[in-house]
Design an enzyme around this catalytic site. Structure first.
Site, PDB file in Angstrom:
ATOM      1  N   GLY A 102     -20.336   6.530  33.303  1.00  0.00           N
ATOM      2  CA  GLY A 102     -21.310   7.608  33.474  1.00  0.00           C
ATOM      3  C   GLY A 102     -22.650   7.296  32.840  1.00  0.00           C
ATOM      4  O   GLY A 102     -22.821   6.293  32.158  1.00  0.00           O
ATOM      5  N   GLY A 104     -24.708   7.243  30.280  1.00  0.00           N
ATOM      6  CA  GLY A 104     -24.595   7.404  28.827  1.00  0.00           C
ATOM      7  C   GLY A 104     -25.958   7.508  28.168  1.00  0.00           C
ATOM      8  O   GLY A 104     -26.096   8.003  27.049  1.00  0.00           O
ATOM      9  N   ARG A 105     -26.961   6.997  28.846  1.00  0.00           N
ATOM     10  CA  ARG A 105     -28.314   7.132  28.297  1.00  0.00           C
ATOM     11  C   ARG A 105     -29.343   7.256  29.411  1.00  0.00           C
ATOM     12  O   ARG A 105     -30.509   6.916  29.238  1.00  0.00           O
ATOM     13  CB  ARG A 105     -28.647   5.954  27.409  1.00  0.00           C
ATOM     14  CG  ARG A 105     -28.530   4.636  28.131  1.00  0.00           C
ATOM     15  CD  ARG A 105     -29.260   3.608  27.382  1.00  0.00           C
ATOM     16  NE  ARG A 105     -28.855   2.301  27.818  1.00  0.00           N
ATOM     17  CZ  ARG A 105     -29.302   1.202  27.277  1.00  0.00           C
ATOM     18  NH1 ARG A 105     -30.148   1.277  26.289  1.00  0.00           N
ATOM     19  NH2 ARG A 105     -28.914   0.032  27.713  1.00  0.00           N
ATOM     20  N   ASP A 137     -25.606   5.615  21.234  1.00  0.00           N
ATOM     21  CA  ASP A 137     -26.610   6.598  20.811  1.00  0.00           C
ATOM     22  C   ASP A 137     -27.468   7.184  21.928  1.00  0.00           C
ATOM     23  O   ASP A 137     -28.302   8.054  21.680  1.00  0.00           O
ATOM     24  CB  ASP A 137     -27.515   5.972  19.735  1.00  0.00           C
ATOM     25  CG  ASP A 137     -28.204   4.697  20.240  1.00  0.00           C
ATOM     26  OD1 ASP A 137     -28.123   4.417  21.449  1.00  0.00           O
ATOM     27  OD2 ASP A 137     -28.809   3.991  19.421  1.00  0.00           O
ATOM     28  N   GLY A 138     -27.305   6.681  23.144  1.00  0.00           N
ATOM     29  CA  GLY A 138     -28.092   7.231  24.258  1.00  0.00           C
ATOM     30  C   GLY A 138     -29.538   6.754  24.287  1.00  0.00           C
ATOM     31  O   GLY A 138     -30.336   7.232  25.086  1.00  0.00           O
ATOM     32  N   ARG A 195     -37.320   5.650  35.706  1.00  0.00           N
ATOM     33  CA  ARG A 195     -37.112   4.858  36.913  1.00  0.00           C
ATOM     34  C   ARG A 195     -36.905   5.782  38.116  1.00  0.00           C
ATOM     35  O   ARG A 195     -36.530   6.948  37.959  1.00  0.00           O
ATOM     36  CB  ARG A 195     -35.981   3.851  36.724  1.00  0.00           C
ATOM     37  CG  ARG A 195     -34.672   4.445  36.305  1.00  0.00           C
ATOM     38  CD  ARG A 195     -33.658   3.328  36.048  1.00  0.00           C
ATOM     39  NE  ARG A 195     -32.352   3.907  35.791  1.00  0.00           N
ATOM     40  CZ  ARG A 195     -31.272   3.193  35.563  1.00  0.00           C
ATOM     41  NH1 ARG A 195     -31.326   1.879  35.575  1.00  0.00           N
ATOM     42  NH2 ARG A 195     -30.108   3.778  35.336  1.00  0.00           N
ATOM     43  N   ASP A 274     -20.223  -0.525  38.297  1.00  0.00           N
ATOM     44  CA  ASP A 274     -21.072   0.615  37.931  1.00  0.00           C
ATOM     45  C   ASP A 274     -22.547   0.226  38.002  1.00  0.00           C
ATOM     46  O   ASP A 274     -23.412   1.084  37.865  1.00  0.00           O
ATOM     47  CB  ASP A 274     -20.725   1.129  36.528  1.00  0.00           C
ATOM     48  CG  ASP A 274     -20.747   0.033  35.482  1.00  0.00           C
ATOM     49  OD1 ASP A 274     -20.009  -0.954  35.650  1.00  0.00           O
ATOM     50  OD2 ASP A 274     -21.519   0.139  34.509  1.00  0.00           O
ATOM     51  N   ASP A 284     -30.139  -1.371  37.149  1.00  0.00           N
ATOM     52  CA  ASP A 284     -29.706  -1.622  35.777  1.00  0.00           C
ATOM     53  C   ASP A 284     -30.092  -3.011  35.299  1.00  0.00           C
ATOM     54  O   ASP A 284     -29.289  -3.934  35.245  1.00  0.00           O
ATOM     55  CB  ASP A 284     -28.196  -1.391  35.618  1.00  0.00           C
ATOM     56  CG  ASP A 284     -27.918   0.066  35.297  1.00  0.00           C
ATOM     57  OD1 ASP A 284     -28.860   0.873  35.374  1.00  0.00           O
ATOM     58  OD2 ASP A 284     -26.768   0.395  34.966  1.00  0.00           O
TER      59      ASP A 284
HETATM   60  P1  AMP Z   1     -24.615  -1.087  31.236  1.00  0.00           P
HETATM   61  O1  AMP Z   1     -23.871  -2.281  30.757  1.00  0.00           O
HETATM   62  O2  AMP Z   1     -26.013  -0.961  30.672  1.00  0.00           O
HETATM   63  O3  AMP Z   1     -24.592  -0.920  32.704  1.00  0.00           O
HETATM   64  O4  AMP Z   1     -23.866   0.170  30.605  1.00  0.00           O
HETATM   65  C1  AMP Z   1     -22.506   0.450  30.788  1.00  0.00           C
HETATM   66  C2  AMP Z   1     -22.214   1.846  30.331  1.00  0.00           C
HETATM   67  O5  AMP Z   1     -22.561   2.006  28.968  1.00  0.00           O
HETATM   68  C3  AMP Z   1     -22.955   2.930  31.094  1.00  0.00           C
HETATM   69  O6  AMP Z   1     -22.101   4.019  31.195  1.00  0.00           O
HETATM   70  C4  AMP Z   1     -24.122   3.235  30.178  1.00  0.00           C
HETATM   71  O7  AMP Z   1     -24.625   4.521  30.373  1.00  0.00           O
HETATM   72  C5  AMP Z   1     -23.486   3.073  28.809  1.00  0.00           C
HETATM   73  N1  AMP Z   1     -24.461   2.719  27.780  1.00  0.00           N
HETATM   74  C6  AMP Z   1     -25.109   1.548  27.607  1.00  0.00           C
HETATM   75  N2  AMP Z   1     -25.914   1.594  26.545  1.00  0.00           N
HETATM   76  C7  AMP Z   1     -25.801   2.834  26.010  1.00  0.00           C
HETATM   77  C8  AMP Z   1     -26.390   3.513  24.908  1.00  0.00           C
HETATM   78  N3  AMP Z   1     -27.260   2.936  24.093  1.00  0.00           N
HETATM   79  N4  AMP Z   1     -26.011   4.790  24.695  1.00  0.00           N
HETATM   80  C9  AMP Z   1     -25.123   5.404  25.479  1.00  0.00           C
HETATM   81  N5  AMP Z   1     -24.527   4.828  26.518  1.00  0.00           N
HETATM   82  C10 AMP Z   1     -24.861   3.557  26.798  1.00  0.00           C
HETATM   83 MG    MG Z   2     -25.131   0.320  33.986  1.00  0.00          MG
END
Ligand code: AMP
Ligand code: MG
Length: 521
Positions: A102, A104-105, A137-138, A195, A274, A284
């Protein structure tokens, strides 16, 4: 606030919402999104905005320079009609089902329909926690936000399907990050990118419902997706055949995107399901990188150092694997999955033919020559040849040149110092063959044609890092200059050649951020 943005609540009106509204980490069931509000920031400052992306939203320069723009796109204020939310999705990470991930940030501020009738979704990245933040931390740091901002816009100007970037704001807050997961965390500058894309739905948006056997929400989401983003596929009403057509289209746009990545030497770095857009957009921007010396096994992502799952040369087959996961996710909506299998099998055929056509164009030929191309890839690799410089210089070769002259022409692309000793042995025969092809199979206006598919300027890994180093010290000049140069990647721009169209310098070979990146962002 004087703003022309009129929001459309199609997504949130038509899809089930999380019934809980508290912002705490949880599993969210039978819902496509959760309501959330961006976290206010301490001292927001607009670092850069893209006028081209702003124009998609009917925003002009004056809007971008207004105080409200910085407030809104750093997460400090909402415009009338904005109802922010975070999307629920899952995904396969590095080949394994990871469950709920989901936004997350990432927080969607809302969708607008512009004067041309186009739908655009606006999303803040790094604007605070959501129910999907898990233990994180989002937030996002300036380093990764500069990378996302610059690369999204550079990809667009290269002609690669991508999400867009509207703005990059510094938040004035500090963010604690362990950049290399090596026990050396530090404070970094926080930042938020806004974005923009027609939708941020991913393969994982569908996988999550199948994994939970929530076929009702799966069907609601797929019907909504087709009605909203693929209306041309609907004849009278939505049937299994429409689903199959939809999957065909996702396979097609994904294939096109990968062919473009291979053409320009882009390595995504984290092709988890994802991170795969259902519109075939590059999405991403994390530990991505650009091939410098041609090496199909190269990945910039240190998290993938062991298996190189997402290396340059594997991107086409990984996309295929990801499409298979999407097919499995929607399979419960089919009585017979045979059509899905046929479409999947066809991806490989279609990819091969599109890739061959792309390579043919890169070489300026009117027919694809398998032996020539295979030999070329081998030579580029063994001779550590800069892919971008090689193809750009190749356009300067004349059919009447000698192989020796050709080697001289492309020599600025060689990384090895003693290339004179090896080049003849490696390249002489290949140039003989290529010159032979040029006599009979060169396309018309070859040089111009080649220079339209072989960029001169790409966001080299070390260039992004130079922009980041300066931005971290408050100097935005390189960020702004690179942004401008990368708007015309196929133009000569002689003024910028020395600075931005050179091989990676030696100091950048092993430097963190230049050739090695982690997912920490
Ligand atoms: P990514 O590898 O950036 O595609 O992220 C994978 C998952 O981790 C996704 O659900 C992101 O929303 C979550 N995520 C990545 N970095 C953070 C962050 N700093 N805080 C919260 N969620 C994160
Ligand atoms: Mg992602």
């Amino acid at each position: 606030m004087n703003n022309p943005l009129i929001f459309n609540h199609n997504f949130t009106k038509n899809l089930p919402a999380d019934s809980e509204t508290d912002n705490h980490t949880r599993q969210v069931f039978e819902a496509c999104f959760s309501w959330v509000t961006p976290e206010p920031t301490k001292k927001p400052q607009l670092l850069i905005a893209s006028p081209e992306t702003a124009a998609l939203l009917d925003l002009n320069e004056e809007h971008c320079q207004s105080a409200w723009f910085t407030q809104v796109f750093s997460g400090n204020a909402l415009l009338d009609g904005m109802k922010p939310y975070a999307m629920c999705y899952g995904g396969h990470q590095f080949g394994n089902w990871a469950g709920q991930l989901g936004d997350g940030r990432a927080i969607v501020l809302g969708d607008i329909i512009n004067q041309q009738g186009e739908r655009w979704s606006l999303q803040l990245k790094g604007a605070g926690k959501t129910p999907y933040s898990r233990t994180a931390d989002g937030l996002a740091v300036l380093r990764s936000s500069v990378r996302e901002f610059l690369c999204s816009e550079a990809m667009f100007h290269l002609g690669v399907p991508t999400t867009r970037a509207l703005s990059l704001c510094a938040t004035g807050d500090q963010v604690w990050r362990d950049m290399f997961y090596d026990g050396n965390p530090d404070d970094e500058h926080g930042a938020v990118v806004c974005r923009v894309a027609p939708t941020f739905l991913r393969f994982g948006s569908f996988e999550i419902f199948n994994s939970r056997q929530d076929i009702k929400t799966l069907k609601t989401l797929l019907d909504f997706t087709i009605t909203t983003y693929f209306p041309h596929l609907i004849e009278d009403n939505i049937t299994t055949e429409t689903y199959a057509k939809w999957f065909t289209e996702v396979c097609g746009t994904t294939k096109d995107m990968i062919v473009h990545w291979q053409r320009v030497g882009f390595v995504h770095g984290v092709m988890n399901t994802d991170n795969m857009s259902i519109l075939g957009l590059t999405i991403d921007y994390g530990p991505y990188g650009w091939l410098e010396d041609y090496n199909p096994d190269w990945t910039p992502n240190t998290t993938d150092a062991q298996f190189h799952r997402y290396a340059y040369g594997k991107q086409p087959s990984i996309a295929h694997w990801n499409l298979m996961k999407l097919a499995q996710a929607i399979a419960p909506l089919f009585d017979d999955v045979q059509p899905l299998q046929i479409i999947l099998d066809d991806y490989a055929v279609q990819y091969k033919s599109a890739w061959q056509d792309m390579m043919r164009q890169k070489l300026g030929l009117n027919q694809f020559d398998e032996a020539l191309v295979e030999a070329l890839m081998n030579k580029l690799e063994i001779m550590e040849t800069d892919m971008t410089i090689f193809f750009r210089k190749l356009a300067n070769i004349e059919a009447t040149d000698t192989p020796e002259a050709c080697i001289q022409t492309i020599s600025p692309a060689f990384y090895v110092d003693d290339w004179q000793n090896k080049a003849n042995e490696v390249w002489h025969g290949w140039f003989e063959a290529y010159l032979g092809e040029l006599q009979t199979h060169a396309v018309k206006h070859r040089k111009e044609a080649m220079n339209q598919v072989n960029p001169k300027y790409v966001l080299r890994n070390y260039l992004a890092q130079l922009a980041i180093d300066k931005a971290n010290e408050g100097d935005l000049s390189t960020l702004h200059e690179l942004f401008e140069v990368l708007k015309q990647p196929y133009a000569e721009q002689p003024k910028f050649e020395e600075k931005y169209a050179q091989k990676r310098p030696d100091w950048a070979r092993e430097r963190a951020g230049c050739s090695m990146l982690s997912c920490s962002s």
